[in-house]
Structure formats: C-alpha cells, structure tokens
Scaffold this motif. Structure first.
Motif, PDB file in Angstrom:
ATOM      1  N   TYR A 164       0.814  -1.230   0.000  1.00 13.21           N
ATOM      2  CA  TYR A 164       0.000   0.000   0.000  1.00 13.21           C
ATOM      3  C   TYR A 164       0.849   1.283   0.000  1.00 13.21           C
ATOM      4  CZ  TYR A 164      -3.950   2.952   1.667  1.00 13.21           C
ATOM      5  OH  TYR A 164      -4.923   3.911   1.831  1.00 13.21           O
ATOM      6  N   PHE A 165       1.690   1.455   1.026  1.00 11.61           N
ATOM      7  CA  PHE A 165       2.450   2.698   1.150  1.00 11.61           C
ATOM      8  C   PHE A 165       3.471   2.823   0.030  1.00 11.61           C
ATOM      9  CE2 PHE A 165       6.066   5.187   2.744  1.00 11.61           C
ATOM     10  CZ  PHE A 165       5.425   6.374   3.052  1.00 11.61           C
ATOM     11  N   ARG A 166       4.077   1.730  -0.343  1.00 13.65           N
ATOM     12  CA  ARG A 166       5.071   1.739  -1.416  1.00 13.65           C
ATOM     13  C   ARG A 166       4.420   2.170  -2.727  1.00 13.65           C
ATOM     14  NH1 ARG A 166       8.571  -3.549  -1.461  1.00 13.65           N
ATOM     15  NH2 ARG A 166       9.477  -2.554   0.380  1.00 13.65           N
ATOM     16  N   PHE A 167       3.229   1.652  -2.995  1.00 12.02           N
ATOM     17  CA  PHE A 167       2.517   2.047  -4.214  1.00 12.02           C
ATOM     18  C   PHE A 167       2.212   3.546  -4.199  1.00 12.02           C
ATOM     19  CE2 PHE A 167      -1.258   3.095  -6.581  1.00 12.02           C
ATOM     20  CZ  PHE A 167      -1.058   2.479  -7.806  1.00 12.02           C
ATOM     21  N   LEU A 168       1.706   4.050  -3.075  1.00 11.22           N
ATOM     22  CA  LEU A 168       1.353   5.475  -3.005  1.00 11.22           C
ATOM     23  C   LEU A 168       2.577   6.365  -3.171  1.00 11.22           C
ATOM     24  CD1 LEU A 168      -1.329   5.412  -0.173  1.00 11.22           C
ATOM     25  CD2 LEU A 168      -1.689   6.014  -2.573  1.00 11.22           C
ATOM     26  N   THR A 169       3.729   5.909  -2.708  1.00 12.84           N
ATOM     27  CA  THR A 169       4.965   6.677  -2.890  1.00 12.84           C
ATOM     28  C   THR A 169       5.316   6.763  -4.373  1.00 12.84           C
ATOM     29  OG1 THR A 169       5.748   5.927  -0.715  1.00 12.84           O
ATOM     30  CG2 THR A 169       7.385   6.849  -2.221  1.00 12.84           C
ATOM     31  N   ILE A 170       5.218   5.642  -5.077  1.00 17.94           N
ATOM     32  CA  ILE A 170       5.472   5.645  -6.519  1.00 17.94           C
ATOM     33  C   ILE A 170       4.463   6.540  -7.227  1.00 17.94           C
ATOM     34  CG2 ILE A 170       5.499   4.198  -8.601  1.00 17.94           C
ATOM     35  CD1 ILE A 170       6.375   1.858  -6.756  1.00 17.94           C
ATOM     36  N   LEU A 171       3.196   6.442  -6.820  1.00 21.16           N
ATOM     37  CA  LEU A 171       2.153   7.275  -7.417  1.00 21.16           C
ATOM     38  C   LEU A 171       2.449   8.754  -7.208  1.00 21.16           C
ATOM     39  CD1 LEU A 171      -0.586   7.561  -8.827  1.00 21.16           C
ATOM     40  CD2 LEU A 171      -1.681   7.295  -6.585  1.00 21.16           C
ATOM     41  N   ALA A 172       2.894   9.118  -6.012  1.00 24.06           N
ATOM     42  CA  ALA A 172       3.205  10.526  -5.728  1.00 24.06           C
ATOM     43  C   ALA A 172       4.322  11.023  -6.640  1.00 24.06           C
ATOM     44  CB  ALA A 172       3.604  10.690  -4.264  1.00 24.06           C
ATOM     45  N   PHE A 173       5.377  10.231  -6.793  1.00 20.24           N
ATOM     46  CA  PHE A 173       6.465  10.631  -7.690  1.00 20.24           C
ATOM     47  C   PHE A 173       5.940  10.821  -9.115  1.00 20.24           C
ATOM     48  CE2 PHE A 173       9.603   8.247  -4.762  1.00 20.24           C
ATOM     49  CZ  PHE A 173       9.862   9.403  -4.042  1.00 20.24           C
ATOM     50  N   HIS A 174       5.087   9.902  -9.564  1.00 20.10           N
ATOM     51  CA  HIS A 174       4.527   9.984 -10.912  1.00 20.10           C
ATOM     52  C   HIS A 174       3.691  11.256 -11.073  1.00 20.10           C
ATOM     53  CE1 HIS A 174       2.802   8.686 -14.712  1.00 20.10           C
ATOM     54  NE2 HIS A 174       1.572   8.723 -14.204  1.00 20.10           N
ATOM     55  N   VAL A 175       2.843  11.533 -10.093  1.00 21.00           N
ATOM     56  CA  VAL A 175       1.994  12.726 -10.152  1.00 21.00           C
ATOM     57  C   VAL A 175       2.843  13.989 -10.215  1.00 21.00           C
ATOM     58  CG1 VAL A 175       0.344  14.136  -8.857  1.00 21.00           C
ATOM     59  CG2 VAL A 175       0.027  11.655  -8.994  1.00 21.00           C
ATOM     60  N   PHE A 176       3.853  14.079  -9.353  1.00 14.71           N
ATOM     61  CA  PHE A 176       4.667  15.293  -9.303  1.00 14.71           C
ATOM     62  C   PHE A 176       5.435  15.505 -10.600  1.00 14.71           C
ATOM     63  CE2 PHE A 176       4.954  14.583  -4.431  1.00 14.71           C
ATOM     64  CZ  PHE A 176       3.686  15.118  -4.278  1.00 14.71           C
ATOM     65  N   LEU A 177       5.890  14.422 -11.214  1.00 16.66           N
ATOM     66  CA  LEU A 177       6.588  14.550 -12.500  1.00 16.66           C
ATOM     67  C   LEU A 177       5.617  14.962 -13.603  1.00 16.66           C
ATOM     68  CD1 LEU A 177       8.912  11.423 -12.238  1.00 16.66           C
ATOM     69  CD2 LEU A 177       9.687  13.806 -12.402  1.00 16.66           C
ATOM     70  N   GLN A 178       4.446  14.354 -13.628  1.00 14.69           N
ATOM     71  CA  GLN A 178       3.469  14.684 -14.658  1.00 14.69           C
ATOM     72  C   GLN A 178       2.930  16.107 -14.504  1.00 14.69           C
ATOM     73  OE1 GLN A 178       2.463  12.695 -17.361  1.00 14.69           O
ATOM     74  NE2 GLN A 178       4.260  11.539 -16.678  1.00 14.69           N
ATOM     75  N   GLU A 179       2.782  16.545 -13.268  1.00 18.48           N
ATOM     76  CA  GLU A 179       2.236  17.875 -13.003  1.00 18.48           C
ATOM     77  C   GLU A 179       3.301  18.965 -12.993  1.00 18.48           C
ATOM     78  OE1 GLU A 179      -1.165  18.837 -12.487  1.00 18.48           O
ATOM     79  OE2 GLU A 179      -1.348  16.891 -13.485  1.00 18.48           O
ATOM     80  N   LYS A 180       4.542  18.559 -13.228  1.00 19.59           N
ATOM     81  CA  LYS A 180       5.659  19.508 -13.394  1.00 19.59           C
ATOM     82  C   LYS A 180       5.772  20.500 -12.230  1.00 19.59           C
ATOM     83  CE  LYS A 180       5.784  19.220 -18.452  1.00 19.59           C
ATOM     84  NZ  LYS A 180       5.007  17.963 -18.505  1.00 19.59           N
TER      85      LYS A 180
END
Length: 567
Positions: A164-180
């Motif tokens: 759970y937490f590991r997935f959300l961490t990856i998701l956060a990195f993805h969001v921040f990169l996509q949202e620049k």
C-alpha cells in the motif's frame, strides 16, 4: 468477449472524457471509489505480505524492491532528481514541518508537490499540488496509469505488486513529475534509512524533526537506534538540518553525517530570529510547533538559495527575518538578511488533525493525532492551555470528554496515564471504524486488523483508564461479537466503549451538534441506562471534546464533523 484490464480502464477514461458536465461529479466519484478499492487490495494481498516477511530480516531489500517497482511503473531513480526534493523525517513534528515548508515556498509562487502520510479522510490528501489534495479525476487517472503498468508486469516478476504505502509513494512521484512541480516536499513514512521514500538520490536539502520512541519493532528499541535510522536520509554533500535533540541521539546524527559526508546544522530556537514586524506567530497551535517552524525556515531558505542563486530574490518581495549573530558557525545557507521567508506565511499555515480546534455551537472539538508519549505531553499542554481559556469565558459548567484510541504497538497505558491530569468528566473509547453500519467509505478501510482485535484493544484501553483513575477493574465489561457489532458496550462508571466513531460522537454531543444530527446521519440507538449517564453532559453549558491517540481516529471524527473534508 472478455474485456482485458487495460480495455476496462481505457473505457473508464473515455467515459470521463465524454460524459456531460452535470453528470461528471457522479461518474468521477464512482471511478474514484473503484480506484481506492483496488488500492486497498494492496493492504492485504499475499505478495505484499510476503514482501514484508522477507524484507524484515534484511531491510536493504526494501530499497532494492522499491527500485524494481519504480522501474516497472515506468519511472527511473534519475527522473526523481528533477523534483528538487526536500526530504524530512523525525518522530514528532515531521508532518507539521513539511506543512510549514510547503506553505512558505508556495507563497513565493513556486508550484509545490507535498507527499505525506497518513491521510485523515481521503487517500488523495497524501498527494497535494499547491497545498490541495489532487482532484478525484486526477487521482483516478494517475492511479490507473501506475497500477496498470505494475499489474501488466507482475507475471514476469513472480506475481508481485507493491504494498500500500510503497505504491502510493510511486504514485506521488509519478503525479509530481506529470504535473511539473517546481519542488516536492517528501515526508518519510517510517524511519529513514530503509523507508521507501529513501530511494531519492539527490534531495536539495534534508531535515530531521524531534526524535523519540516509536515503531520500535522496525526501528529499534532505543532512541540511539532510532536516530541511526533517521540519519539514513542524509546524502553526501546535501545540507541537512535538525532541531535540537537530546545528547545521545544528537551524537548518533553527527556520526552519521560525518560517515556520509553530509553537512549538518542544528536549527536555532524560534526566539533567536529577529523579525522586522514583531513576534513570530504560527498557524499551528502549541509550543512544540516552534521548533518545527524553525526547521521549516532553514529548509526553505536552503532550498531558495540553491534555486535562486546567483542573483537571489529581490528584496522588495521579502519581509526581513534574520538570525541573531549568536552562532558564528552557522552555515551560509542558514537564514540571513538576504532571503528568509516572510513571517506572515508561518501564521497562515494549516495542517488538519494536529492541534486543531473546531467549534460547533456549544461543542468544541480539540483534535490532535498524538500517538507517542512525547507527542501526547505536547498535546496535553496545548489542550489544557486552550481549553482553560475557553472555559473562563463559558456561561456555566463545561463538561470535558476524552475520545481515545491507539493502534499498533503504541503504549496506550502510558499515554492514558498522562491524560489523567486533564480531569475529564468522561472517557470514551472506540475503534477507528467510522460507522457500525456498512457504508461506502473505502478511503478509511483497514484490512490489516480485525474488528475483534480493534474492540479488544478498546476494552484494554478502558481498563487502563480505570486503573489510572483508581476506579479498579470492572470485569463486567465484556466483548460479545457475533454476526454484527454490538451497539454499545455498557460500563458502570464514567467510561464507555462504543463500537464506532459515529456512535461515540452522538453520545458525547447529546444532540447538541447539528452536523451529527442531520438527516444523512444514522442515529444509533443506545440503552436508556447509557443515555441516563449523559445527564451531566446535557446539563453543561458547553462540551469540550479532546480527540487523540491516533491520526486515524482524528480522521474518522473529521469525516463526521467537517463536511468539507468529504468533498
């Protein structure tokens, strides 16, 4: 025709793009709940549990596994370098420090990302853009992008999916990169050295808030062992700041910094800053927040210097705050008269669930997710000071009620012993279950602990409270779980155990909080004898409710008393 996983998700995205605006809210909510329910499977899936068992004896495997999951999700460690990260750990105050830091840098006009845990009401609170949880449609879109890549590659990797937490961490990195975003403030989950956020290679600056005893099964049973874990976020050549720590953990941090070749400085007390506009005021209540604010000032300024030098920031944009020249050894990246953030921005910072007060008519809620003895001491001091001010202005007697729960390995007995000094009229205990009646509340579901275990823990807490208050044990309090939750477990003293948060709140407020008595709320019936026990609450001029012991409990309360938290 059997639709594939990818086909189903593509259809969802097409629907989101084509539905009329008036129907968008409903469709978005349905797809968001679908995403959250899928996320919740990562709490208990067999591969995730096997990861935990395998990595417990060899924590270095955690970071190796994290790198593998990151790459399967289509990201690389090198890409994270572009997020200009501020990495923060600590036992107490790391979330508040991050909130101060994010708000300061956002106020300068930077586009901020902020990753924190746990969430209070909705999972998307953990991933924020410019201080706000990402919208449901954005969470849903990015969730399926990341989950889809991981799901499609799992067969080639032994069927493994991140927990759970590991997935959300990856998701956060993805969001921040996509949202620049211009920067990302990343709060460590647990510890530091082997936390999955520590896959970050090149943060711009690191911070450590107050250290204490917590998560001992993972981090160690002494503050020195815990300090070693926290110092694991240090990186060679990256400036790091810490609040003042006790002598022994401070020595460990200094040794860690020396070994890693990381410059480390201790933040000054907030009183040591000179402010052109008078005393510093904070948006977060409590004396303990002052060290968090000082750490945030140093982290913000170190980041600003790296971002804005050469040339710096124009002076007309700043309110001058400078350090008194008492420490000549403080680094050039420390606060000086050329670029420390404005004092007013500290006063504007908000961080729900931490020393938060909400007033609903004659009922005032004091909410703080303190869950260690040190944080509970700070919470108690804040509650005593703040409640006393309100009680002096009350029209008559004020009833004080404690609503408490604690989870995991937390020392409930020690925290309850401290809380005795608040002189509560009633102590109420309940599990972190928002409602006893099944409802669509996927964001706050926890599948790692059974209902029986949660209620048993509540009974243990109630027993500890009675012993600390010299009431003696009450063997008549029994837990009977059959096909459904009991509505109320009755006790013959000023303590009660309820099966869910809503039933506890409705008893505590006795119909005096209109939000809890609204038409959308199910009024849970109680025995007449239990209702009779609330006579002192009904007769009081006001009710003061301290909610503490668990951030999850605080989040469950906010879900019921703060309608805006559910939007």
């Amino acid at each position: 025709f059997v639709p594939t996983y990818r086909t189903c998700k593509c259809l969802q995205m097409k629907i989101l793009e084509s539905v009329p605006v008036l129907e968008m809210s409903w469709v978005t909510s349905v797809f968001y709940v679908d995403a959250i329910c899928t996320l919740n499977t990562l709490q208990t899936n067999a591969s995730a549990l096997e990861q935990v068992r395998r990595e417990r004896g060899n924590p270095q495997l955690q970071l190796q596994a994290m790198k593998g999951f990151l790459e399967r999700a289509g990201l690389t460690v090198e890409e994270l370098d572009h997020l200009n990260i501020i990495h923060v750990t600590g036992t107490k105050g790391k979330g508040s420090t991050c909130a101060f830091t994010e708000h300061i840098l956002r106020s300068y006009g930077f586009r901020t990302g902020f990753y924190s845990s746990p969430h209070l009401v909705q999972v998307r609170e953990r991933i924020r853009i410019n201080g706000q949880p990402i919208r449901k449609e954005l969470f849903t879109k990015y969730f399926w992008q990341v989950y889809g890549r991981l799901d499609e590659t799992k067969e080639a990797h032994g069927g493994t999916m991140p927990a759970y937490f590991r997935f959300l961490t990856i998701l956060a990195f993805h969001v921040f990169l996509q949202e620049k975003v211009d920067l990302a403030v990343i709060e460590v989950g647990i510890g530091g050295a082997y936390d999955c956020t520590n896959i970050i290679r090149r943060p711009w600056v690191c911070g450590i808030s107050s250290l204490g005893i917590d998560h001992t099964q993972i981090l160690g049973d002494t503050i020195e062992k815990i300090a070693w874990q926290k110092g694991g976020i240090f990186k060679t050549g990256v400036p790091a700041f810490t609040v003042k720590q006790p002598t022994s953990p401070m020595a460990v941090l200094e040794e860690r910094a020396k070994d890693i070749r990381c410059p480390l400085w201790v933040c000054p007390e907030l009183e040591e800053y000179q402010v052109g506009c008078g005393p510093l005021h904070l948006g977060l209540a409590g004396q303990h927040q002052r060290s968090n604010a000082s750490l945030a000032l140093q982290l913000s300024h170190a980041w600003l210097q790296r971002r804005c030098l050469p040339g710096g920031i124009s002076q007309h944009a700043l309110l001058t705050i400078c350090l008194l020249p008492t420490d000549k050894s403080f680094p050039s990246t420390a606060a000086d008269s050329t670029g420390v953030p404005p004092a007013a921005w500290l006063a504007d910072t908000e961080w729900p669930g931490r020393t938060q007060m909400l007033r609903h008519g004659t009922v005032t809620y004091f909410l703080d997710g303190a869950h260690t003895t040190r944080s509970m001491q700070a919470c108690i001091q804040w509650f005593k000071d703040t409640a006393a001010q309100h009680e002096r202005n009350a029209a008559g007697p004020v009833a004080r009620v404690l609503l408490f729960n604690a989870t995991g390995e937390r020392d409930s007995a020690a925290m309850l012993k401290l809380l005795v000094s608040c002189h509560f009229d009633f102590a109420v205990f309940c599990p972190n279950i928002t409602e006893a009646i099944a409802s669509c509340n996927a964001d706050q579901q926890n599948f790692n602990v059974s209902v029986e275990n949660m209620l048993t823990r509540c009974l243990d807490n109630e027993r500890s409270w009675r012993l600390h208050n010299h009431m003696g044990d009450n063997p008549s309090t029994q837990l009977l779980i059959q096909d459904s939750l009991p509505l109320v477990l009755e006790n013959k003293s000023d303590t009660l155990v309820f099966p869910c948060i809503l039933s506890a709140l409705q008893w505590i407020t006795q119909g005096r909080d209109a939000v809890l008595a609204g038409p959308v709320k199910t009024v849970i019936p109680v025995k007449p004898s239990v209702t009779a026990k609330a006579a002192p609450i009904r007769e009081a001029a006001a009710i003061h409710v301290l909610v503490t012991g668990s951030l999850h409990l605080v989040g469950g309360v906010l879900k019921h008393i703060d309608p805006s938290s559910n939007k």
